[in-house]
Every structure is written in C-alpha cells, then in structure tokens.
Write an enzyme that holds these catalytic residues in place. Structure first.
Site, PDB file in Angstrom:
ATOM      1  CE  LYS A 130      -0.507  -0.764  -0.958  1.00 51.82           C
ATOM      2  NZ  LYS A 130       0.860  -0.190  -0.973  1.00 51.82           N
TER       3      LYS A 130
ATOM      4  CE  LYS B 156       0.649  -8.786  -0.983  1.00 51.05           C
ATOM      5  NZ  LYS B 156       1.396  -8.140  -2.082  1.00 51.05           N
TER       6      LYS B 156
ATOM      7  CG  ASP C  30       7.748  -6.344  -2.352  1.00 53.22           C
ATOM      8  OD1 ASP C  30       7.082  -5.364  -2.748  1.00 53.22           O
ATOM      9  OD2 ASP C  30       7.981  -6.566  -1.150  1.00 53.22           O
TER      10      ASP C  30
ATOM     11  NE  ARG D 157     -19.348  19.770  -3.535  1.00 54.16           N
ATOM     12  CZ  ARG D 157     -18.348  20.080  -4.335  1.00 54.16           C
ATOM     13  NH1 ARG D 157     -17.542  19.124  -4.801  1.00 54.16           N
ATOM     14  NH2 ARG D 157     -18.161  21.312  -4.719  1.00 54.16           N
TER      15      ARG D 157
ATOM     16  CD  GLU E 129       5.274  -9.652  -2.163  1.00 45.92           C
ATOM     17  OE1 GLU E 129       5.876  -9.557  -1.085  1.00 45.92           O
ATOM     18  OE2 GLU E 129       4.125  -9.193  -2.344  1.00 45.92           O
TER      19      GLU E 129
END
Length: 305
Positions: free
Chosen positions: A144, A176, A239, A109, A218
């Site tokens: 992410k 950002k 963005d 597994r 950004e």
C-alpha cells in the site's frame, strides 16, 4: 527461513529517486523556472541555509538531497549533519546547503517534500517498532504505497526500524483470498482443499525458478490454518483475527509445524499492535506505515551573512 529482500540505499534506489526528482522539477519549475526568484534575486547572489527539523522525529531521505541538486544542474553544496534512521529533536540541524541563492530557492520545496514525506514514514514506523520491542514480533510494511514511490517509501520504513515485505508481485508468492476464491471453484467448492492445493502448486512452480522464493498463504480462520500447515508454507498470514484467535493460531502452529512463521495483518494500528505482538506471532504487517504517515515538518533557515 529466507526473508524478503531488505532495502538499503544503492544504485537502484538512487535511480528511482532520480526519476521522481525529474518529475518534481518539471511540475514545480516548468520551462520558465522560478519566476519570483528570477525577478527579485540577482544571479550572482550566494547564500547558506540550514535544514532544520521543526518537530521531533526520525530521519529518512537525506541521500535524496544531492540527487535534487544534480538534476537541477546547480553547483549547490550539501553537508549532511545527521544520518538516515537517527532520531532528531525539534530544532535539530539536519544539514547545511550553500551556493547560488536562486538555486537554493528553486530546490527548496522539492528537497523538503522528499525529506518530509520519507521522514514521516520513518517516524511512524519507529513508533510501531517501539510498541513491540519487548516481543519477538517484527513490523513489516505492505504494497500500500504511493505509485512510483514504493522503493523510497519502503526504504523509509527500514530507516524507522521496520522490515520490508515483498517489493512486488514478482518478489514472492503470497496466496491471498481472491486466489483461493478462484481456486475453490476447481476444487468443487472445498475451500480447505483449495488452500492446500494452492501451496502445493506454488511450491512446484517455485522449484523451477533459479532463486529461492518465499511462499506465503493468507487464511482467515483456524480451520484453514490447520489445513495448510502440513504443506509447510514459509509463512501463514492470519487475516483480521482477534487476539484470542491469534493466540490459538500460535498454539496450533507450535504443535503442527513450528518452523512456519505467522504474520498478523488487518485492522492493526498503534492502539492494538502491542496486544497483537504479545500473542506470539513473528510478523505484523501494517499498511498504515506508508499510507497514513504524517509528514515530518522540515524547513530551511538562512544563515546570516
């Protein structure tokens, strides 16, 4: 321009894998081991299995298999019959495992989890890459990622033909919206002045480092884009812009600072990535590569003795 570092399998990646494997062994076997197998399989039983793909896909994670064997402490033998990054058809044999049956069943597994997860990312990435192959755009991953799994997941993106964005906050400058929102306060509410100042401050900071660092900012509208281009960031991230806005952004960039690359991000999936790529941007970042990939179905089949 300098790009972000791109992952290949090596000592750093193997060490990261080893840490994850140790946790996987502990959560699956604990201190007692596989009590089902210990109860019904004799200690001297020997067997051979094939690792088989149950569906079409793209492989990633084959180097994790011997790491699992080493950490379990078994004498299992592993013969890979394919390579990471290669397409496989349903029913394809990926590799061959031989050794003590107890060890095979204990490792089964864990092996399949690593191969399934990473091959799923590689498979989804290849679909995105194929969608934009006729354009200049490259598909990039994001941060992410599953905590602890970032290096392996980004490696899987590379196996699928994608590119790695920055590996972490320490790897590149990416200014950002929240950076700009904070800096705007010190610029008396002037968001355009804040964007320009952010690039200047970042360049000054990077000049004191002992390595080249990518500087990216950004923006969420074309006014911001026009304001920052004269500051010559390496990349401007566009963005959540519509295709029409992206095309206009490319035209503005071509006029004011053709050496600056443009990256589209936000709301991009397989239904629209081709349209985004055809606007002329050089980069497309897609968080879904790592957080929405479906695992590749992989299994073990015993070889008849």
């Amino acid at each position: 321009m300098e790009d972000f570092p791109q992952l290949t399998w090596g000592p750093d990646l193997e060490q990261n894998c080893r840490q994850l494997v140790r946790m996987a062994i502990h959560e699956d076997l604990g201190s007692e081991g596989d009590i089902t197998t210990l109860g019904i399989v004799s200690g001297d039983a020997w067997g051979e299995t094939l690792v088989v793909s149950r569906v079409d896909g793209v492989l990633a994670g084959l180097p994790t298999v011997p790491v699992v064997f080493e950490e379990i402490g078994s004498s299992l033998s592993w013969e890979p019959l394919a390579q990471d990054g290669t397409p496989v058809a349903k029913g394809s044999v990926i590799g061959r495992i031989s050794g003590p049956v107890r060890a095979i069943l204990a490792a089964e597994r864990i092996i399949l989890n690593f191969l399934g997860k990473l091959s799923g990312i590689a498979t989804l990435t290849r679909r995105y890459v194929d969608e934009v192959r006729h354009t200049r755009a490259k598909i990039y991953d994001t941060r992410k990622t599953t905590p602890g799994w970032r290096l392996l997941e980004k490696y899987a993106v590379r196996c699928g033909g994608g590119r790695n964005h920055r590996l972490g906050l320490n790897a590149a400058v990416l200014i950002k919206d929240n950076h700009l929102a904070w800096l705007t306060e010190s610029c008396r509410g002037d968001r355009l002045a804040a964007a320009k100042r952010a690039v200047t401050l970042a360049r000054e900071f990077c000049s004191r480092l002992d390595k080249p660092v990518v500087v990216e900012i950004e923006v969420d509208d074309l006014q911001q884009l026009e304001a920052v281009l004269p500051e010559r960031p390496d990349i401007v991230l566009l963005d959540n812009m519509t295709p029409a806005m992206l095309r206009e952004a490319v035209a503005i960039r071509n006029s004011l600072a053709p050496e600056v690359e443009l990256e589209a991000s936000g709301g991009i999936d397989l239904s629209n990535v081709r349209t985004v790529a055809e606007t002329g941007v050089e980069r497309i970042s897609v968080g879904a590569l790592t957080h929405k990939a479906v695992w590749l179905d992989v299994g073990l089949d015993w070889v008849s003795q």
